[in-house]
Every structure is written in C-alpha cells, then in structure tokens.
Design a protein around this motif. Sequence first.
Motif, mmCIF file in Angstrom:
data_model
loop_
_atom_site.group_PDB
_atom_site.id
_atom_site.type_symbol
_atom_site.label_atom_id
_atom_site.label_comp_id
_atom_site.label_asym_id
_atom_site.label_seq_id
_atom_site.Cartn_x
_atom_site.Cartn_y
_atom_site.Cartn_z
ATOM 1 N N ILE A 1 45.750 -45.105 -48.145
ATOM 2 C CA ILE A 1 44.550 -44.655 -47.425
ATOM 3 C C ILE A 1 44.813 -43.315 -46.744
ATOM 4 O O ILE A 1 43.990 -42.395 -46.784
ATOM 5 C CB ILE A 1 44.118 -45.704 -46.379
ATOM 6 N N ALA A 2 45.996 -43.183 -46.111
ATOM 7 C CA ALA A 2 46.335 -41.921 -45.441
ATOM 8 C C ALA A 2 46.449 -40.776 -46.448
ATOM 9 O O ALA A 2 45.932 -39.675 -46.214
ATOM 10 C CB ALA A 2 47.644 -42.085 -44.671
ATOM 11 N N ALA A 3 47.123 -41.044 -47.588
ATOM 12 C CA ALA A 3 47.291 -40.001 -48.607
ATOM 13 C C ALA A 3 45.950 -39.620 -49.232
ATOM 14 O O ALA A 3 45.680 -38.441 -49.497
ATOM 15 C CB ALA A 3 48.255 -40.484 -49.689
ATOM 16 N N PHE A 4 45.089 -40.619 -49.451
ATOM 17 C CA PHE A 4 43.781 -40.344 -50.045
ATOM 18 C C PHE A 4 42.908 -39.532 -49.089
ATOM 19 O O PHE A 4 42.164 -38.635 -49.510
ATOM 20 C CB PHE A 4 43.086 -41.665 -50.403
ATOM 21 N N ALA A 5 43.018 -39.833 -47.783
ATOM 22 C CA ALA A 5 42.264 -39.064 -46.789
ATOM 23 C C ALA A 5 42.725 -37.611 -46.774
ATOM 24 O O ALA A 5 41.909 -36.684 -46.668
ATOM 25 C CB ALA A 5 42.427 -39.694 -45.408
ATOM 26 N N LEU B 1 47.774 -35.466 -53.844
ATOM 27 C CA LEU B 1 47.466 -36.048 -55.148
ATOM 28 C C LEU B 1 48.700 -36.733 -55.748
ATOM 29 O O LEU B 1 48.600 -37.840 -56.294
ATOM 30 C CB LEU B 1 46.961 -34.963 -56.096
ATOM 31 N N ALA B 2 49.857 -36.085 -55.640
ATOM 32 C CA ALA B 2 51.093 -36.696 -56.142
ATOM 33 C C ALA B 2 51.403 -37.988 -55.402
ATOM 34 O O ALA B 2 51.852 -38.974 -56.008
ATOM 35 C CB ALA B 2 52.257 -35.708 -56.002
ATOM 36 N N MET B 3 51.161 -38.011 -54.092
ATOM 37 C CA MET B 3 51.391 -39.223 -53.308
ATOM 38 C C MET B 3 50.463 -40.342 -53.757
ATOM 39 O O MET B 3 50.886 -41.500 -53.910
ATOM 40 C CB MET B 3 51.187 -38.936 -51.825
ATOM 41 N N VAL B 4 49.185 -40.031 -53.952
ATOM 42 C CA VAL B 4 48.218 -41.050 -54.373
ATOM 43 C C VAL B 4 48.619 -41.648 -55.721
ATOM 44 O O VAL B 4 48.659 -42.877 -55.896
ATOM 45 C CB VAL B 4 46.800 -40.443 -54.452
ATOM 46 N N ILE B 5 48.949 -40.785 -56.684
ATOM 47 C CA ILE B 5 49.342 -41.264 -58.014
ATOM 48 C C ILE B 5 50.651 -42.043 -57.934
ATOM 49 O O ILE B 5 50.792 -43.125 -58.517
ATOM 50 C CB ILE B 5 49.481 -40.076 -58.988
ATOM 51 N N GLY B 6 51.629 -41.496 -57.202
ATOM 52 C CA GLY B 6 52.937 -42.136 -57.098
ATOM 53 C C GLY B 6 52.881 -43.488 -56.412
ATOM 54 O O GLY B 6 53.606 -44.420 -56.795
#
Length: 309
Positions: free
Chosen positions: A251-255, A269-274
């Motif tokens: 949620i934090a990475a997507f925000a 984006l890399a965090m969300v995918i990873g």
Amino acid sequence: MSSKNPSSSSKWDFNFIKASKYFYGFSILITLAGIICLSIFGLNYGVDFRSGSNVDISVSKVVTQADVQKVLVDAKLDQEANITAGNDRVNIRFPEVLTDAQAQSLQSTFNSQIDNNASYEINTVDTEIAKELERNALLAIIVASIGIVIYVTIRFEWRFALSAVVALLHDAFLVISVFSILRLEVNLTFIVAILTIIGFSINDTIVIFDRVRENLRFAKKQTHADLEDVVNKSISQTMTRSLGTVFTVFIAAFALLILGSESIRMFSLAMVIGLLFGAYSSIFIASPLWLALRNKKKPSAAQPSKATN
C-alpha cells in the motif's frame, strides 16, 4: 501417540506444494521472456548508468512537452532527449554530455521563451563513472546474496540457504525481466528497490523456514507425504503474518507510485512489482524447493529406528 504442537492449528487449509507447479511455470515463462529481451535489447539504462546529462528544472507555471521541444530546437540541442513535463517541474535527459555552452544556451532559451524564474539542476555522468556504477550495483546484489547464504546456513542448514537464495534471486530477476520487457528505465533508485525487495523476500522466507524447523520437531519425518504436510502446515500458520506485512508495504509503495514525484517513480514501480513476486516466492518457490532437496536426503540415519514405541 504423537506430541501435540500448540501452533498446529491454522485458518488456511490448502495444499501449497501441489499448487506450486503453476507458480513455477509462471516464473519460468517470465524468466525465459526476460532472458530473451535482455539478450536482444538489454536494459533501458537511465543517465545514472550511461553517459549523458540530466537537467531538472523547477518552474512556476504549467509547461507542456511541446514547449520544451521548441526550446531544444531553438537552442540547437539534441532532439533525442527524453522530456518529462509536469505542473511545477520539467526533466530533460540527454544521451550526450552537455557542454557549458550548451547548458547556457538551454537556460537562456528556456528563460526567454517559457519561465524567467526557472531554476536548474544539471547532473552529468561520464562513461567511466557509468560503468563503475553498474559494476558496484551488481557487486552489491552479489554481496547481499552471499551474506544471506552464510546467515541462513549457520542458522538453519544449507538446504534452507539454497532455497532462500534461489527465491530472492528469482524475485530480483523477475523484476529486472519485467523492466527489460516493458523497456522501463533502470537507474540508481531501481537498484535500491532491488536490494529492498531482497530484504523483504528473505524476511518472509525465514519466517516460514523457522516454522518448518519448529514443526519438524513434532512431526513424523518418514515419507514424502509427512514432510509435505509439515511444509503445508507451516505455510498456513504464517500466512496471515506474511500477507499482512506484504500488504502494508505494498500500500505504501503503491501510494508512492501514484502520488510520488517523477524522481522516485521507477523505485516505487519496482517495489510494487517486486513485492507481488516476493509474496508468492517464499510460499510457492522457496518452500517447495526445500522440500525437493530434503526428499533427496539419504534416510540412513533413520534406518535403525524403524520400530517405534
């Protein structure tokens, strides 16, 4: 009579080991596609990993990409520059290093045509520095992986260590593959994201492995079905914690991805995918791999004790 394990109850009743073959197939498919794209196209390196200049301009009014393109034409600058225009910031990435004269021409033209109050930050990377950054980034990932192997081997055993490292390298490579397939830009913040993903991935994997080791003390370990039952129960008992941790960070990475600035867009984006890859690798990659390695173990030590009380 079997000993009771106080933590054996679980809300999740699912055969994770049986389902893992589908996730293995998905991972293999993405990996092969990534290998092909990396072999043909490589990665889309940002200015951090290749020579060039990055011009970050703070503006006091809305600027369009067409406005910036006209400035580049009038300033007689490279038309291959990558332009990102926003409400209060403009970013221009040049594939070649700007000379002092070119930088001055850009600033004076931009001031006269668009915004006389604009402020500029110009970052330049030459070829040698770009190569050194690339080597250091790769070295950081290798050192982190070696450190994890040593830690998990000491705390658990080599089968756990090998499974954990395969899972975290799986997460890192799948993120790299997605960025290569979609031609997304790779910069220093991307490397930070990869190392962060590795940290989250190994954390979830260690939690599951720790529960597997604990449950092995209370379970029969004579057949493949016995060990499979231990792994399934261990994953079930840690599922709520694992999903809760991943969901919170997701949620934090997507925000950050939606609301953050352009400078951290690729990191987010890399965090969300990873995180998505890491969420299933600990469950459907690392744990089944450990089970496969454990099943290859010779049962010589357990041979004399066939007769049980």
